[in-house]
Design an enzyme around this catalytic site. Structure first.
Site: not given
Length: 545
Positions: A236-237, A239-243, A359
């Site tokens: 789905l998407g 970022g820096g946090f993971g997938r 966040d």
């Protein structure tokens, strides 16, 4: 272990009670046929499977050969248990309790005992499958995994029964993998010699501190199946946090979003999971439920409800794939602003403990036309981080106030907090809005796609509140409860203090943060930083009153 003799090859063992004795031949006899008797044998030297208190159990492997010699060909005592735990047997009972536990402590999490049970009598009170079974016990004789005694043929894959009370020598292999927290049990004839490649029994073992979190934990196997092995087509998407992956749980068929996170090394997995589960207990109409988690090696997987229409940022400034997204009108935007705001006083003041979101941003708000928007997140994103957090790493409820200020400006202006300007410099949204406020031209920053169709009073209120919350001086920030009072019209918003400087420059002069990464940030606000902080997963904040 009554009415039966048990023979095990001698290792580094020490008989502790009962009739256990090492025969001259080198074999260990646990019992001698005396009824209602239990005997115990332990390793001579205690084996420490934890490096330190609070840490996980180390991986280990064990193997032993045994034989059960019954007094009659079709009748024997209950069985034998290979166990890992303390060698205190003063209160244990024989027979169905196998010399391991008693009627009072069976099932207690404080037992701190693990066992592999080879049982030749069915005890329905413990939900035994039959009278010839191999099971895995953790703190209870009601097993976490069970199988009829036997083995899988490596050549044909066929399952072959083995009779525990045959009197023949048989071998057991026990393997625990700390990474997957799985225990695997193999069983077969001694004459075959080789360990079967397919385990007879396997289970995911939860450590004692996880027991209270049990209902919130998913198995990795279920999440792997739900996401089709975390294939790219379910992505789905990221970022820096993971997938984040879309999945369908195999049993319930519930659509979920599964987020794979690597927890911060400075925070133990125990504390990390405890925080996740605490947040999972949040109950608020403006928050989506965190369904649960799964841990595997150094990775944590978080499971949320799935919303099909994607995140709010796609509606505010979607890419080529999101051009079909209908632009939000002002009523929808103001409802979203109020909805996101309304959940924060609950987490800051009304919940059993203070929880900081850390966040708040458009890409963490899941939006569906006609439904309440909802948010998820993992770590703070530069451009939204409060100055004192960027500088010190310490969070407070006011940390969310600062991020919420940026969020308001995002929604009202339809622009990202940090954007690439025409002259290749970085444009800070808050400074751009501040400049127009100083020129008394605040309405010029409103998203042009609204085409002037908005309530000017609400827009000015939102923009001023956005500037107030994103002010670089913490003393200027309102609480989220005050924010709600401003938004609902229950309290007039104070006038902003005039300044000739941009907020980012003022912050630098005050040594308050807006660090160099912010000033040179990429235009993608989903780029998370390496700022070290504990994970605070607030599940969701949704649409207004």
């Amino acid at each position: 272990m009554s009415c039966t003799s048990y023979l095990i090859r001698k290792v580094l063992i020490f008989p502790t009670d009962g009739t256990a004795v090492v025969q001259p031949s080198g074999l260990l006899e646990l019992t001698n046929g005396t009824a209602q008797l239990s005997s115990h044998v332990v390793h001579r030297t205690p084996l420490r499977l934890r490096r330190s208190p609070g840490n996980g159990v180390r991986s280990f492997s064990a193997s032993f050969v045994f034989g059960i010699i019954p007094p009659y060909s079709d009748l024997s005592g209950h069985g034998i248990v290979f166990f890992v735990g303390k060698d205190n047997f003063s209160a244990v009972l024989p027979s169905q309790y196998l010399g391991l536990l008693n009627s009072a402590n069976n099932g207690n999490a404080t037992n701190h005992i693990f066992g592999v049970e080879l049982d030749a009598i069915q005890s329905k009170e413990f939900q035994d499958p039959d009278d010839n079974h191999v099971v895995i016990d953790v703190n209870s004789l009601q097993s976490i995994a069970a199988r009829h005694a036997g083995y899988y043929d490596d050549k044909t894959g066929a399952f072959h029964d083995l009779l525990l009370i045959s009197g023949k020598a048989m071998q057991v292999w026990v393997d625990y993998d700390s990474g997957s927290t799985q225990i695997m049990l193999d069983y077969g004839w001694l004459k075959n010699g080789a360990k079967p490649s397919t385990p007879l029994v396997y289970a995911e073992v939860r450590e004692d501190w996880e027991v209270e979190f049990g209902p919130h934990r998913f198995t990795y196997k279920d999440l792997f199946r739900a996401t089709e092995g975390f294939k790219n087509k379910t992505l789905l998407g990221f970022g820096g946090f993971g997938r984040v992956y879309k999945g369908v749980l195999p049993k319930s068929k519930l659509e979920v979003a599964v987020k794979k996170v690597s927890h911060e090394s400075r925070q133990g997995i125990k504390e990390f999971v405890a925080e996740v589960v605490t947040i999972g207990r949040l109950r608020h109409r403006n928050m989506v439920q965190l369904l649960g988690y799964c841990r595997r090696k150094g990775e944590l997987l978080l499971v949320y409800d799935y919303m099909s229409n994607g995140s709010l940022d796609k509606y505010l400034y979607g890419g080529s794939k999101d051009k079909e997204k209908t632009a939000l009108d002002w009523a929808q935007r103001f409802r979203i602003i109020k909805g996101v705001a309304s959940g924060l006083p609950y987490t800051h003041e009304d919940f059993e403990q203070v929880i900081i979101h850390r966040d708040i941003k458009a890409s963490n708000v899941l939006y569906d036309h006609g439904a309440d928007p909802q948010t998820t997140h993992v770590v703070g994103t530069m451009g939204y981080l409060a100055p004192e957090l960027a500088r010190t790493g310490k969070v407070s409820p006011l940390t969310d106030v600062f991020a919420f200020g940026f969020f308001i400006l995002e929604v009202a202006c339809g622009r990202r907090p940090v954007e690439q300007a025409m002259n290749d410099s970085r444009l800070m949204l808050v400074d751009w809005v501040l400049e127009h406020w100083q020129k008394e031209a605040l309405l010029e920053v409103v998203d042009a796609r609204l085409d002037g169709n908005y309530d000017a009073g609400e827009v000015v209120l939102a923009l001023k509140l956005g500037l107030m919350c994103s002010h670089p001086m913490p003393g200027a920030w309102p609480s989220m409860r005050q924010v709600m009072q401003y938004l609902e019209g229950d309290m007039p918003i104070p006038e902003l203090t005039p300044t000739q400087m941009s907020f980012s420059m003022l912050a630098l002069m005050q040594s308050q943060g807006f660090d160099s990464f912010v000033l040179s940030a990429a235009s993608d606000p989903s780029s998370a930083t390496n700022t070290t902080m504990t994970m605070g997963t607030i599940s969701g904040l949704s649409g207004g009153r």
